[in-house]
Design a protein around this motif. Structure first.
Motif, short mmCIF file in Angstrom:
data_model
loop_
_atom_site.label_atom_id
_atom_site.label_comp_id
_atom_site.label_asym_id
_atom_site.label_seq_id
_atom_site.Cartn_x
_atom_site.Cartn_y
_atom_site.Cartn_z
N THR A 38 0.95 -1.25 -0.13
CA THR A 38 0.02 -0.01 -0.01
C THR A 38 0.92 1.18 0.11
O THR A 38 2.07 1.26 0.19
N GLU A 39 0.30 2.28 -0.29
CA GLU A 39 1.28 3.73 -0.24
C GLU A 39 1.57 4.15 1.15
O GLU A 39 2.83 4.21 1.33
N GLU A 40 0.87 3.63 2.20
CA GLU A 40 1.00 3.99 3.71
C GLU A 40 2.19 3.14 3.82
O GLU A 40 3.17 3.55 4.66
N GLN A 41 2.32 1.91 3.48
CA GLN A 41 3.42 0.91 3.69
C GLN A 41 4.39 1.10 3.28
O GLN A 41 5.63 1.36 4.03
N ILE A 42 4.61 1.44 1.96
CA ILE A 42 6.04 1.80 1.27
C ILE A 42 6.42 3.10 1.67
O ILE A 42 7.76 3.29 1.95
N ILE A 43 5.87 4.03 1.98
CA ILE A 43 6.08 5.28 2.47
C ILE A 43 6.69 5.21 3.84
O ILE A 43 7.78 5.61 4.15
N SER A 44 5.90 4.42 4.82
CA SER A 44 6.51 4.35 6.14
C SER A 44 7.93 3.56 6.08
O SER A 44 8.72 4.02 6.96
N VAL A 45 7.79 2.37 5.47
CA VAL A 45 8.98 1.62 5.56
C VAL A 45 10.35 2.45 4.84
O VAL A 45 11.32 2.49 5.30
N ALA A 46 10.15 3.15 3.67
CA ALA A 46 10.97 4.12 3.14
C ALA A 46 11.59 5.10 4.12
O ALA A 46 12.93 5.01 4.16
N LYS A 47 10.86 5.64 4.84
CA LYS A 47 11.32 6.82 5.80
C LYS A 47 12.10 6.09 6.86
O LYS A 47 12.93 6.66 7.16
N SER A 48 11.72 4.97 7.18
CA SER A 48 12.23 4.23 8.44
C SER A 48 13.54 3.59 7.96
O SER A 48 14.77 3.83 8.57
N VAL A 49 13.94 3.11 6.73
CA VAL A 49 15.20 2.77 6.27
C VAL A 49 15.95 3.76 5.89
O VAL A 49 17.24 3.43 6.29
N LYS A 50 15.50 4.78 5.80
CA LYS A 50 16.31 6.14 5.39
C LYS A 50 16.89 6.51 6.71
O LYS A 50 18.33 6.92 6.77
N LEU A 51 16.30 6.52 7.62
CA LEU A 51 16.56 6.89 8.99
C LEU A 51 17.67 6.16 9.46
O LEU A 51 18.56 6.36 10.26
N GLY A 52 17.48 4.62 9.21
CA GLY A 52 18.32 3.70 9.66
C GLY A 52 19.74 3.65 8.92
O GLY A 52 20.57 2.57 9.12
N GLY A 53 19.85 4.27 8.15
CA GLY A 53 21.16 4.18 7.13
C GLY A 53 21.29 3.86 5.65
O GLY A 53 22.12 3.62 4.98
N ALA A 54 19.91 3.18 5.14
CA ALA A 54 19.91 2.78 3.82
C ALA A 54 20.21 3.89 2.93
O ALA A 54 19.61 5.03 3.08
N ALA A 112 7.16 7.14 -2.90
CA ALA A 112 8.07 6.81 -1.65
C ALA A 112 9.52 7.58 -2.39
O ALA A 112 10.16 8.16 -1.16
N LYS A 113 10.09 7.53 -3.41
CA LYS A 113 11.09 8.30 -3.63
C LYS A 113 10.98 9.61 -3.42
O LYS A 113 11.95 10.47 -3.02
N GLN A 114 9.76 10.28 -4.01
CA GLN A 114 9.66 11.73 -3.99
C GLN A 114 9.60 12.34 -2.41
O GLN A 114 9.96 13.27 -1.80
N GLU A 115 9.21 11.27 -1.61
CA GLU A 115 9.02 11.42 -0.01
C GLU A 115 10.58 11.54 0.47
O GLU A 115 10.57 12.17 1.49
N THR A 116 11.39 10.41 0.17
CA THR A 116 12.41 10.32 0.90
C THR A 116 13.88 10.69 0.06
O THR A 116 14.81 10.76 0.59
N GLY A 117 13.71 10.64 -1.41
CA GLY A 117 14.90 10.72 -1.97
C GLY A 117 15.75 9.74 -2.33
O GLY A 117 16.75 9.63 -3.02
N LEU A 118 15.00 8.41 -1.80
CA LEU A 118 15.87 7.42 -1.98
C LEU A 118 15.81 6.59 -3.44
O LEU A 118 14.56 6.59 -3.91
N PRO A 119 16.96 6.25 -3.94
CA PRO A 119 16.66 5.62 -5.59
C PRO A 119 15.86 4.44 -5.20
O PRO A 119 16.13 3.76 -4.28
N ILE A 120 15.14 3.83 -6.37
CA ILE A 120 14.28 2.74 -6.26
C ILE A 120 15.07 1.36 -7.10
O ILE A 120 15.85 1.63 -8.16
N VAL A 121 15.17 0.54 -6.21
CA VAL A 121 15.58 -0.88 -6.91
C VAL A 121 14.38 -1.76 -7.02
O VAL A 121 13.77 -2.12 -5.91
N THR A 122 14.09 -2.31 -8.31
CA THR A 122 12.93 -3.17 -8.17
C THR A 122 13.02 -4.07 -9.40
O THR A 122 13.83 -3.86 -10.38
N GLU A 123 12.38 -5.38 -9.27
CA GLU A 123 12.71 -6.29 -10.44
C GLU A 123 11.89 -6.32 -11.51
O GLU A 123 10.56 -5.87 -11.42
#
Length: 246
Positions: free
Chosen positions: A31-47, A78-89
């Motif tokens: 879901t949108e909520e799930q991926i944005i939540s996880v993205a923000k968390s992993v960014k804070l965690g150093g990803a 999620a990328k717009q929210e966090t700036g993290l580049p996307i890796v997907t299959e």
């Protein structure tokens, strides 16, 4: 012919340099909520990058197959929210144009490692490709698959060891740490390790990640989910955000 180790750059992030690059996120976008939540968390965690599956190859045709194009759209949010580049299959060559436009690192899964027609088409792009080792592929076969991409003109290849199939059934797969020094000897390409898929158990991720770094890996790709118990895919091997940050 290529004595210097290659460095693959993704939005200014160097894979194969002197810094360990961590890619993290859920097995699949739900879901949108799930991926944005996880993205923000992993960014804070150093990803440094966000991984998440939109198209999911599953052993059973009745398992959750991913949100597909909608999943890509949610990853972009999620990328717009966090700036993290996307890796997907990617699963098929007909999606390459969309992936080149929307994705920062295109992952080729273990089951597609020897999909040579797909590899040839990816060789015509200049996108970084994360090439996972096949379930029972030898190191030579794996490197030859990378060669298919590079022969087409795309040198931006990152190898990923994600566990191989052996007689052992306790773990999901068997993490072949010896692949790291072997790849370093035989190839100039950077290599990242996926301790989540290799072990299949969240509590093994930390020791296997440490062992991978000790063996010389250039990075890690780790599954993180905000609610692993109710994940639609691979919850047992996913870390909770707080454990990932730790």
């Amino acid at each position: 012919f290529h004595p210097e180790d290659s460095v693959v750059e993704v939005n200014g992030i160097k894979i194969g340099g002197k810094k360990i690059v961590v890619m993290a996120g859920p097995c699949s976008v739900e879901t949108e909520e799930q991926i944005i939540s996880v993205a923000k968390s992993v960014k804070l965690g150093g990803a440094a990058m966000l991984r998440g599956g939109a198209f999911k190859p599953r052993t059973s045709p009745y398992s959750f197959q991913g949100l597909k194009e909608k999943g890509l759209e949610l990853l972009k949010i999620a990328k717009q929210e966090t700036g993290l580049p996307i890796v997907t299959e990617i699963m098929s060559a007909d999606k390459i144009e969309r992936f080149v436009e929307d994705v920062d690192v295109i992952q080729v899964g273990a089951r597609n490692m020897q999909n040579f027609e797909l590899l040839k088409e990816l060789g015509k792009t200049n996108k970084p490709i994360l090439l996972k080792r096949g379930l029972s592929a030898t190191i030579e076969e794996w490197i030859m698959s990378a060669e298919y991409i590079m022969a087409g003109g795309n040198d931006n290849v990152i190898l990923c060891e994600r566990g191989i199939r052996t007689f052992e059934t306790y773990t999901r797969n068997t993490l072949d740490l010896s692949a790291i020094p072997a790849v370093k000897k035989l190839s100039h390409l950077p290599i990242v390790i996926d301790p989540s898929h290799a072990s299949g158990m969240w509590w093994m991720v930390e020791p296997m990640a440490k062992a991978a770094i000790a063996a010389g890996a250039d990075g890690l790709i780790i599954e993180v989910h905000n609610d692993p118990e109710h994940a639609l895919c691979d919850g047992a091997q996913s870390l909770k955000p707080e454990r990932f940050a730790h």
